[in-house]
Design an enzyme around this catalytic site. Sequence first.
Site, PDB file in Angstrom:
ATOM      1  N   TYR A 182      28.798   1.444  19.012  1.00  0.00           N
ATOM      2  CA  TYR A 182      28.239   0.370  18.149  1.00  0.00           C
ATOM      3  C   TYR A 182      28.436  -1.013  19.149  1.00  0.00           C
ATOM      4  O   TYR A 182      26.549  -1.700  19.237  1.00  0.00           O
ATOM      5  CB  TYR A 182      29.464  -0.242  16.794  1.00  0.00           C
ATOM      6  CG  TYR A 182      28.761  -1.302  16.304  1.00  0.00           C
ATOM      7  CD1 TYR A 182      27.773  -1.631  14.477  1.00  0.00           C
ATOM      8  CD2 TYR A 182      29.607  -3.497  16.422  1.00  0.00           C
ATOM      9  CE1 TYR A 182      27.500  -2.363  14.345  1.00  0.00           C
ATOM     10  CE2 TYR A 182      29.044  -4.054  15.909  1.00  0.00           C
ATOM     11  CZ  TYR A 182      28.350  -3.461  14.844  1.00  0.00           C
ATOM     12  OH  TYR A 182      27.058  -4.786  14.141  1.00  0.00           O
ATOM     13  N   VAL A 228      16.387   5.153   7.998  1.00  0.00           N
ATOM     14  CA  VAL A 228      15.545   4.830   9.430  1.00  0.00           C
ATOM     15  C   VAL A 228      15.453   5.697   9.743  1.00  0.00           C
ATOM     16  O   VAL A 228      15.566   5.231  11.045  1.00  0.00           O
ATOM     17  CB  VAL A 228      15.579   3.498   8.981  1.00  0.00           C
ATOM     18  CG1 VAL A 228      15.296   2.018   8.114  1.00  0.00           C
ATOM     19  CG2 VAL A 228      17.400   2.763   9.859  1.00  0.00           C
ATOM     20  N   ALA A 265      27.364  -1.288  22.284  1.00  0.00           N
ATOM     21  CA  ALA A 265      26.560  -1.017  23.312  1.00  0.00           C
ATOM     22  C   ALA A 265      25.002  -0.928  22.989  1.00  0.00           C
ATOM     23  O   ALA A 265      24.222  -1.422  23.803  1.00  0.00           O
ATOM     24  CB  ALA A 265      26.354   0.735  23.664  1.00  0.00           C
ATOM     25  N   SER A 273      24.218  -7.945  17.632  1.00  0.00           N
ATOM     26  CA  SER A 273      26.285  -8.831  16.379  1.00  0.00           C
ATOM     27  C   SER A 273      26.433  -9.333  17.793  1.00  0.00           C
ATOM     28  O   SER A 273      26.545  -8.804  18.586  1.00  0.00           O
ATOM     29  CB  SER A 273      26.960  -6.984  16.207  1.00  0.00           C
ATOM     30  OG  SER A 273      28.087  -7.492  15.922  1.00  0.00           O
ATOM     31  N   ASN A 309      17.137  -4.655  10.316  1.00  0.00           N
ATOM     32  CA  ASN A 309      18.918  -4.799   9.834  1.00  0.00           C
ATOM     33  C   ASN A 309      19.602  -3.745   9.555  1.00  0.00           C
ATOM     34  O   ASN A 309      20.132  -3.927   8.648  1.00  0.00           O
ATOM     35  CB  ASN A 309      19.098  -5.778   8.558  1.00  0.00           C
ATOM     36  CG  ASN A 309      20.328  -6.488   8.051  1.00  0.00           C
ATOM     37  OD1 ASN A 309      20.715  -6.721   9.350  1.00  0.00           O
ATOM     38  ND2 ASN A 309      20.138  -6.833   6.888  1.00  0.00           N
TER      39      ASN A 309
END
Length: 228
Positions: free
Chosen positions: A128, A43, A130, A117, A69
């Site tokens: 991650y 993706v 951010a 998250s 996801n």
Amino acid sequence: MDLGLAAEGVALAICARREAPLREAEASLREKGVDVYAATCDVGEASALDEFLETAKRRFERIDILVNNASGFGFTDDEAGWNVSLNIDLLGSVRAARKAIPWMADGGGGNILFISSISGMEAGPQPYAAAKAAIISYSKTLALRLAKKKIRVNTLAPGSIEFEGGLWANRRVNNPSLYNAAVASIPWGRLGTPEEVADLAVFIVSERAGWVTGDCISVDGGQHKGNL
């Protein structure tokens, strides 16, 4: 999550970068008796994601639910870490939503669900955290913009989730001190399971949650401690 949707009779289009796990997931879904389209896709590559979504639309004729996801798990504060987090976690989700929105609008409505998250709700590992925070913000903006089109947009923020072959299963073996610290941070006293996230996801995209949009919902056993 896919198994949960399949149990509700939802036809599914799924993608993954690795062929073997993808085919295992496809077989499990077909056992539920639903129609499945499964294709390898990164993706983070805009053209590949576009082709996957276009093929899914042709296969099923309509797209009613989009679940974003994917994660590159960019935990290093360098160019590589930022590139993978922004291109896969954030832009992959943005591109998929932009593609699906006109289809949903033409079909009279739909549901977009982003998986963020709890790291996006507090100080966490850069980049991650951010990227996950940006997903929460983007989801809220979309929800407000698309409400009149009857497209609901929400975000789930899982805490530490453990499953075979996953990040936390690996840390339990290779970094037990970090694993134990995570367990200690959760009032429920254990890590979560994919099924617990999936159950909430299936509810959120169902008609039973028809008045829920623009929300970010934690599923974490109390791991996230903030009031918001």
